[in-house]
Motif scaffolding. Sequence first.
Motif, PDB file in Angstrom:
ATOM      1  N   TYR A 420       0.825  -1.201   0.000  1.00 56.08           N
ATOM      2  CA  TYR A 420       0.000   0.000   0.000  1.00 56.08           C
ATOM      3  C   TYR A 420       0.867   1.262   0.000  1.00 56.08           C
ATOM      4  O   TYR A 420       0.571   2.240  -0.704  1.00 56.08           O
ATOM      5  CB  TYR A 420      -0.920   0.016   1.219  1.00 56.08           C
ATOM      6  N   GLU A 421       1.924   1.257   0.799  1.00 55.33           N
ATOM      7  CA  GLU A 421       2.794   2.434   0.844  1.00 55.33           C
ATOM      8  C   GLU A 421       3.482   2.667  -0.505  1.00 55.33           C
ATOM      9  O   GLU A 421       3.610   3.805  -0.965  1.00 55.33           O
ATOM     10  CB  GLU A 421       3.822   2.260   1.945  1.00 55.33           C
ATOM     11  N   ALA A 422       3.921   1.597  -1.136  1.00 61.28           N
ATOM     12  CA  ALA A 422       4.564   1.737  -2.444  1.00 61.28           C
ATOM     13  C   ALA A 422       3.576   2.227  -3.496  1.00 61.28           C
ATOM     14  O   ALA A 422       3.903   3.076  -4.336  1.00 61.28           O
ATOM     15  CB  ALA A 422       5.183   0.401  -2.868  1.00 61.28           C
ATOM     16  N   ALA A 423       2.352   1.692  -3.456  1.00 57.47           N
ATOM     17  CA  ALA A 423       1.343   2.121  -4.418  1.00 57.47           C
ATOM     18  C   ALA A 423       0.964   3.585  -4.204  1.00 57.47           C
ATOM     19  O   ALA A 423       0.745   4.334  -5.161  1.00 57.47           O
ATOM     20  CB  ALA A 423       0.100   1.223  -4.302  1.00 57.47           C
ATOM     21  N   ALA A 424       0.874   4.005  -2.943  1.00 58.62           N
ATOM     22  CA  ALA A 424       0.556   5.405  -2.655  1.00 58.62           C
ATOM     23  C   ALA A 424       1.645   6.332  -3.162  1.00 58.62           C
ATOM     24  O   ALA A 424       1.371   7.434  -3.656  1.00 58.62           O
ATOM     25  CB  ALA A 424       0.343   5.594  -1.153  1.00 58.62           C
ATOM     26  N   GLU A 425       2.901   5.912  -3.054  1.00 58.44           N
ATOM     27  CA  GLU A 425       4.020   6.715  -3.563  1.00 58.44           C
ATOM     28  C   GLU A 425       3.931   6.856  -5.082  1.00 58.44           C
ATOM     29  O   GLU A 425       4.200   7.925  -5.640  1.00 58.44           O
ATOM     30  CB  GLU A 425       5.338   6.071  -3.153  1.00 58.44           C
ATOM     31  N   VAL A 426       3.518   5.787  -5.767  1.00 59.78           N
ATOM     32  CA  VAL A 426       3.353   5.849  -7.215  1.00 59.78           C
ATOM     33  C   VAL A 426       2.246   6.848  -7.579  1.00 59.78           C
ATOM     34  O   VAL A 426       2.414   7.690  -8.475  1.00 59.78           O
ATOM     35  CB  VAL A 426       3.033   4.456  -7.786  1.00 59.78           C
ATOM     36  N   HIS A 438       0.350  19.234 -17.394  1.00 57.69           N
ATOM     37  CA  HIS A 438      -0.991  19.510 -17.921  1.00 57.69           C
ATOM     38  C   HIS A 438      -1.570  18.287 -18.624  1.00 57.69           C
ATOM     39  O   HIS A 438      -2.093  18.377 -19.738  1.00 57.69           O
ATOM     40  CB  HIS A 438      -0.975  20.702 -18.895  1.00 57.69           C
ATOM     41  N   LEU A 439      -1.481  17.137 -17.953  1.00 61.17           N
ATOM     42  CA  LEU A 439      -2.001  15.886 -18.498  1.00 61.17           C
ATOM     43  C   LEU A 439      -3.096  15.343 -17.591  1.00 61.17           C
ATOM     44  O   LEU A 439      -3.248  15.766 -16.444  1.00 61.17           O
ATOM     45  CB  LEU A 439      -0.875  14.851 -18.638  1.00 61.17           C
ATOM     46  N   ASN A 440      -3.824  14.371 -18.105  1.00 62.73           N
ATOM     47  CA  ASN A 440      -4.853  13.695 -17.328  1.00 62.73           C
ATOM     48  C   ASN A 440      -4.202  12.634 -16.439  1.00 62.73           C
ATOM     49  O   ASN A 440      -3.508  11.734 -16.939  1.00 62.73           O
ATOM     50  CB  ASN A 440      -5.868  13.043 -18.278  1.00 62.73           C
ATOM     51  N   ARG A 441      -4.394  12.735 -15.137  1.00 62.55           N
ATOM     52  CA  ARG A 441      -3.727  11.835 -14.195  1.00 62.55           C
ATOM     53  C   ARG A 441      -4.102  10.381 -14.440  1.00 62.55           C
ATOM     54  O   ARG A 441      -3.256   9.479 -14.384  1.00 62.55           O
ATOM     55  CB  ARG A 441      -4.094  12.236 -12.764  1.00 62.55           C
ATOM     56  N   PHE A 442      -5.362  10.106 -14.697  1.00 64.87           N
ATOM     57  CA  PHE A 442      -5.810   8.734 -14.924  1.00 64.87           C
ATOM     58  C   PHE A 442      -5.138   8.126 -16.153  1.00 64.87           C
ATOM     59  O   PHE A 442      -4.675   6.974 -16.138  1.00 64.87           O
ATOM     60  CB  PHE A 442      -7.325   8.708 -15.079  1.00 64.87           C
ATOM     61  N   ASP A 443      -5.051   8.919 -17.236  1.00 59.99           N
ATOM     62  CA  ASP A 443      -4.458   8.395 -18.462  1.00 59.99           C
ATOM     63  C   ASP A 443      -2.958   8.158 -18.300  1.00 59.99           C
ATOM     64  O   ASP A 443      -2.402   7.199 -18.845  1.00 59.99           O
ATOM     65  CB  ASP A 443      -4.709   9.362 -19.616  1.00 59.99           C
ATOM     66  N   VAL A 444      -2.276   9.030 -17.545  1.00 59.53           N
ATOM     67  CA  VAL A 444      -0.849   8.824 -17.297  1.00 59.53           C
ATOM     68  C   VAL A 444      -0.630   7.540 -16.498  1.00 59.53           C
ATOM     69  O   VAL A 444       0.249   6.735 -16.801  1.00 59.53           O
ATOM     70  CB  VAL A 444      -0.246  10.035 -16.561  1.00 59.53           C
ATOM     71  N   GLY A 445      -1.435   7.333 -15.446  1.00 66.60           N
ATOM     72  CA  GLY A 445      -1.303   6.120 -14.651  1.00 66.60           C
ATOM     73  C   GLY A 445      -1.592   4.869 -15.452  1.00 66.60           C
ATOM     74  O   GLY A 445      -0.923   3.842 -15.300  1.00 66.60           O
ATOM     75  N   GLN A 446      -2.594   4.940 -16.316  1.00 68.13           N
ATOM     76  CA  GLN A 446      -2.928   3.773 -17.141  1.00 68.13           C
ATOM     77  C   GLN A 446      -1.794   3.456 -18.116  1.00 68.13           C
ATOM     78  O   GLN A 446      -1.426   2.291 -18.312  1.00 68.13           O
ATOM     79  CB  GLN A 446      -4.220   4.045 -17.898  1.00 68.13           C
TER      80      GLN A 446
END
Length: 461
Positions: A420-426, A438-446
């Motif tokens: 959980y801590e590692a995922a939160a850092e990501v 200036h990007l969409n956070r969801f699309d960057v993560g995907q």
Amino acid sequence: MANIVWHTKFRIHLDLTPDDLGHPEFPDLWETIYRMDRMYAARGVPVSERDLQCGGVCRQAGVEAWMHLRLRINGRREAVHEKAEDEQRHVLPMSDEHKAYQQRILRAAGEGGFPGDSEVRTRVGRSWIQTDTLIEGTDGRRIGWEVQLSSAGAEGPRSVRARAAKAEKNGITPAWHTDRADYAQRHDTQWTRSNNLPAHVIAKTGDLRVISGFRALDFWRCDIRALYPCPHGNGNGNGVRRCGKHHATPKPRDVLFDDLVRQTAAGTIVPVQFHTATKRQRFWVTSQDRDRLDELHNDDSQMPAVQQGESSGRASHNRPTCRPSVTITASTLPASRPAMSGGTHHTLVPAQPTAATSETNTPSAAPCAESSEPSSTPAQKDTGLPAELVALQRAADSERSRLESLDDNEERRRQRLEWYEAAAEVQEAVTQYAHDNHLNRFDVGQRLRQIVRTPPTTPQA
């Protein structure tokens, strides 16, 4: 107030909506009962002794709630409870979705510097106006948000036009929001509509899209090259076909709900009444379109000038609450990106719609534009994302893989916390990178997860 009354002496239910009160066998029944009630009032007879009780919700609950009759100036018949607590029994409890909308309106307005409050009573002479959420905007502007969701009933809210007119008369701009298509098609006030969503989705800081109620005005000259039929024609090929004048045609446009809240308070989005040959429509437009429409009404012989104005909004970086229109792929991401610690920002058109003031004619297009070409690391050239993000995602995935190989419950609990801590850092790093670029956070993560979790292909010899 209630529409169903129980007459304790006549032993009948009275429905105040029809003229015959639901009893056509008794002519002049309303006149008889109303005249008797007025005579009781003139003699000072208590309401509990006037033979009238609530025959709806209160009677079904086994409560004797006494009532008296009232006749409005417009001819509307009303039965009024003697006690306020009996009246409250008829008020439906506020749904979680309704509360979520109130919280979101206050939060969105607060982020723009506009204070507000919910369930506000405004004194108007001898009566008052109650507003779901009242936002204080610029130049003394007050926006009264009213939320009517699916729980309002099949027939929809009544007296909307009267309530909206009363608010306008007292300096409050009415803004009615719904999730029902049939409500949004009404033109008794400026309705806006979003998709039917649960409360936890409405309340989160995603991009809630308004899919109905905001329009962009297309101004055009009525000649043989016009794409629209002449509003002065009769539609059957006869009469005036091309009048040579200038007209305006409203076209639907999506807008983000948070932007709508802030821009209505700022006065950059305003309500208008648009008249056609057969009906009158009410919706929201930008203030620039409203000014051009006023110019057109004053002189339809020439095209109103396009008012150059700086766009007051930008695309959001948050994960969309409703449907996204574009997904980031390797082709939509440039070959290089600035490092996370600094560098020149690139402007990419994200998946979400831009602010309502945009004059885009083709909403499906989503070009990518770069202002400069900064130096890139090898990892960025290969993946389109910084090496720091890729390393953090791989570390989080590694912690998750270790969890699958453990059998002891205590060890799994400790390892789950590490994951959980590692995922939160990501997520924190992705959010910062999307914000800086200036990007969409969801699309960057995907895109990041796709890069890390897709096995590399081995070139064939």
